[in-house]
Motif scaffolding. Structure first.
Motif, PDB file in Angstrom:
ATOM      1  N   UNK A   1       0.818  -1.205   0.000  1.00 38.24           N
ATOM      2  CA  UNK A   1       0.000   0.000   0.000  1.00 38.24           C
ATOM      3  C   UNK A   1       0.857   1.263   0.000  1.00 38.24           C
ATOM      4  N   UNK A   2       0.404   2.266  -0.732  1.00 39.98           N
ATOM      5  CA  UNK A   2       1.030   3.597  -0.710  1.00 39.98           C
ATOM      6  C   UNK A   2      -0.056   4.612  -0.379  1.00 39.98           C
ATOM      7  N   UNK A   3      -0.607   4.473   0.800  1.00 39.52           N
ATOM      8  CA  UNK A   3      -1.681   5.349   1.265  1.00 39.52           C
ATOM      9  C   UNK A   3      -1.286   5.918   2.620  1.00 39.52           C
ATOM     10  N   UNK A   4      -1.225   7.230   2.724  1.00 39.82           N
ATOM     11  CA  UNK A   4      -0.703   7.873   3.927  1.00 39.82           C
ATOM     12  C   UNK A   4      -1.613   7.736   5.143  1.00 39.82           C
ATOM     13  N   UNK A   5      -2.863   7.322   4.948  1.00 39.55           N
ATOM     14  CA  UNK A   5      -3.777   7.177   6.079  1.00 39.55           C
ATOM     15  C   UNK A   5      -4.049   5.723   6.440  1.00 39.55           C
ATOM     16  N   UNK A   6      -3.920   4.828   5.483  1.00 40.75           N
ATOM     17  CA  UNK A   6      -4.236   3.419   5.762  1.00 40.75           C
ATOM     18  C   UNK A   6      -3.188   2.742   6.638  1.00 40.75           C
ATOM     19  N   UNK A   7      -2.108   3.432   6.928  1.00 43.42           N
ATOM     20  CA  UNK A   7      -1.104   2.879   7.850  1.00 43.42           C
ATOM     21  C   UNK A   7      -1.646   2.795   9.277  1.00 43.42           C
TER      22      UNK A   7
ATOM     23  N   UNK B   1     -13.027   5.329   7.330  1.00 49.54           N
ATOM     24  CA  UNK B   1     -12.684   6.655   6.809  1.00 49.54           C
ATOM     25  C   UNK B   1     -11.545   6.642   5.811  1.00 49.54           C
ATOM     26  N   UNK B   2     -10.631   5.691   5.940  1.00 48.44           N
ATOM     27  CA  UNK B   2      -9.504   5.618   4.996  1.00 48.44           C
ATOM     28  C   UNK B   2      -9.819   4.720   3.808  1.00 48.44           C
ATOM     29  N   UNK B   3     -10.960   4.044   3.850  1.00 52.70           N
ATOM     30  CA  UNK B   3     -11.347   3.196   2.721  1.00 52.70           C
ATOM     31  C   UNK B   3     -10.471   1.979   2.546  1.00 52.70           C
ATOM     32  N   UNK B   4     -10.121   1.321   3.655  1.00 49.59           N
ATOM     33  CA  UNK B   4      -9.252   0.141   3.537  1.00 49.59           C
ATOM     34  C   UNK B   4      -9.917  -0.972   2.728  1.00 49.59           C
ATOM     35  N   UNK B   5     -11.208  -1.167   2.939  1.00 50.42           N
ATOM     36  CA  UNK B   5     -11.957  -2.168   2.160  1.00 50.42           C
ATOM     37  C   UNK B   5     -11.157  -3.466   2.042  1.00 50.42           C
ATOM     38  N   UNK B   6     -10.778  -4.019   3.187  1.00 51.03           N
ATOM     39  CA  UNK B   6      -9.898  -5.180   3.191  1.00 51.03           C
ATOM     40  C   UNK B   6     -10.514  -6.407   2.527  1.00 51.03           C
TER      41      UNK B   6
ATOM     42  N   UNK C   1     -19.041   5.127   9.881  1.00 56.14           N
ATOM     43  CA  UNK C   1     -17.861   5.986   9.896  1.00 56.14           C
ATOM     44  C   UNK C   1     -17.904   6.976  11.056  1.00 56.14           C
ATOM     45  N   UNK C   2     -19.089   7.494  11.377  1.00 48.07           N
ATOM     46  CA  UNK C   2     -19.208   8.423  12.512  1.00 48.07           C
ATOM     47  C   UNK C   2     -18.833   7.699  13.802  1.00 48.07           C
ATOM     48  N   UNK C   3     -19.343   6.486  13.950  1.00 48.30           N
ATOM     49  CA  UNK C   3     -19.061   5.707  15.153  1.00 48.30           C
ATOM     50  C   UNK C   3     -17.567   5.364  15.252  1.00 48.30           C
TER      51      UNK C   3
END
Length: 310
Positions: A32-38, A45-50, A212-214
């Motif tokens: 992954x090269x996503x600065x938030x999914x780390x 919220x980061x859309x990991x969608x594992x 996502x709010x929760x």
């Protein structure tokens, strides 16, 4: 010969599904090269969608997701070090690495094949910037010759840190060498602005319905400071402002939706800038059936084609 496949694209372009499929085809794994999914606990919220990493009943391994706790400020210097470890491990195991993401600075830091320096905090500089607005900080940042990742600079704290990095690099050079020799095939997933807008709108509503709010409320209850969540920008910025009573729900949704669209536009601007600097990005129509996209990439890998679009 290519020793890395890079699949890049703006948010909601479908790049993750394509990267997973290509990893499955090549006997590879996804980096992954996503600065938030780390960050752990920042999932919706980061859309990991594992679940996307499952292909035909088997799980495709992924790396550099969920590697640090929320609240920590992970940076591109650390990302480069972590990427090299994973890339070398894949090579040693005879596994083909597929780099996937939309964080321009992370992608470019790897593809440029140089090592950055760890940048310390500059309290004196921060003092001079503390009363400036985000727009004022953005103007200052744009004046630097060295390219910075403006795609992620959407909060005052992130902008101050970006300027801090630029100032440090005016006096200190990058460390050349000590980086593996990478020969990447770079594929970009291209979708029209209209399609992208529709997907972003739909995805935001789905994420709000799916908790996502929760998710952000739970992070706050874990004693992660609101300003730390706001630092991460986008979903975490606006949902924190809502949960701390600074925005109504309706205002939060509206402002967040606009911010995500602006973010996607900045991502594309970054990728086009990469092309102007000499990166060969092979753009593939994101609306094509998956099998056709796979076939096109396989042809590129076999021919070593140097054209920039297909």
């Amino acid at each position: 010969m290519f020793n890395l496949l890079c699949v890049l694209g703006p948010t909601a372009s479908g790049k993750t599904a394509l990267a997973v499929r290509m990893a499955a085809e090549l006997g590879g794994e996804v980096i992954s090269a996503d600065s938030r999914q780390v960050y752990r606990g920042m999932d919706i919220g980061t859309g990991k969608d594992l679940e996307e990493y499952d292909y035909e009943g088997r799980s495709i391994p992924y790396h550099l997701i969920d590697i640090v706790d929320a609240g920590y400020k992970y940076n591109v210097f650390e990302y480069q070090q972590d990427f090299v470890k994973v890339w070398k491990d894949c090579k040693n195991r005879n596994v083909f690495p597929v780099l996937c993401g939309g964080s321009g600075l992370y992608l470019e830091a790897v593809l440029k094949a140089y090592r950055l320096l760890a940048v310390p905090v500059n309290e004196a500089l921060r003092k001079t910037l503390e009363n400036k607005s985000l727009s004022e900080l953005s103007v200052i940042l744009s004046a630097y010759k060295r390219m910075h990742n403006t795609t992620d600079v959407d909060t005052v704290k992130r902008a101050v840190r970006a300027i801090e990095i630029e100032e440090y690099y005016k006096l200190h050079s990058c460390i050349e060498g000590e980086f593996p020799e990478i020969h990447p095939l770079i594929v970009g997933v291209d979708v029209s602005r209209e399609v992208r807008r529709t997907r972003i709108d739909k995805r935001l509503q789905e994420r709000l319905k799916n908790g996502m709010v929760e998710e952000v409320q739970q992070l706050l209850e874990q004693d992660i400071a609101p300003e730390d969540l706001i630092y991460y920008g986008l979903e975490y910025k606006y949902l924190t402002l809502y949960l701390t009573g600074q925005l109504t729900y309706e205002d939060m949704v509206e402002k967040l939706n606009i911010a995500i669209h602006q973010f996607a536009k900045r991502q594309m601007t970054w990728f086009r800038k990469m092309e102007r600097q000499g990166f060969s990005i092979h753009w593939i129509d994101g609306n094509l059936p998956m099998d056709e996209k796979v076939m096109l990439i396989r042809e590129l890998m076999e021919t070593g084609c140097q054209s920039s679009s297909v």
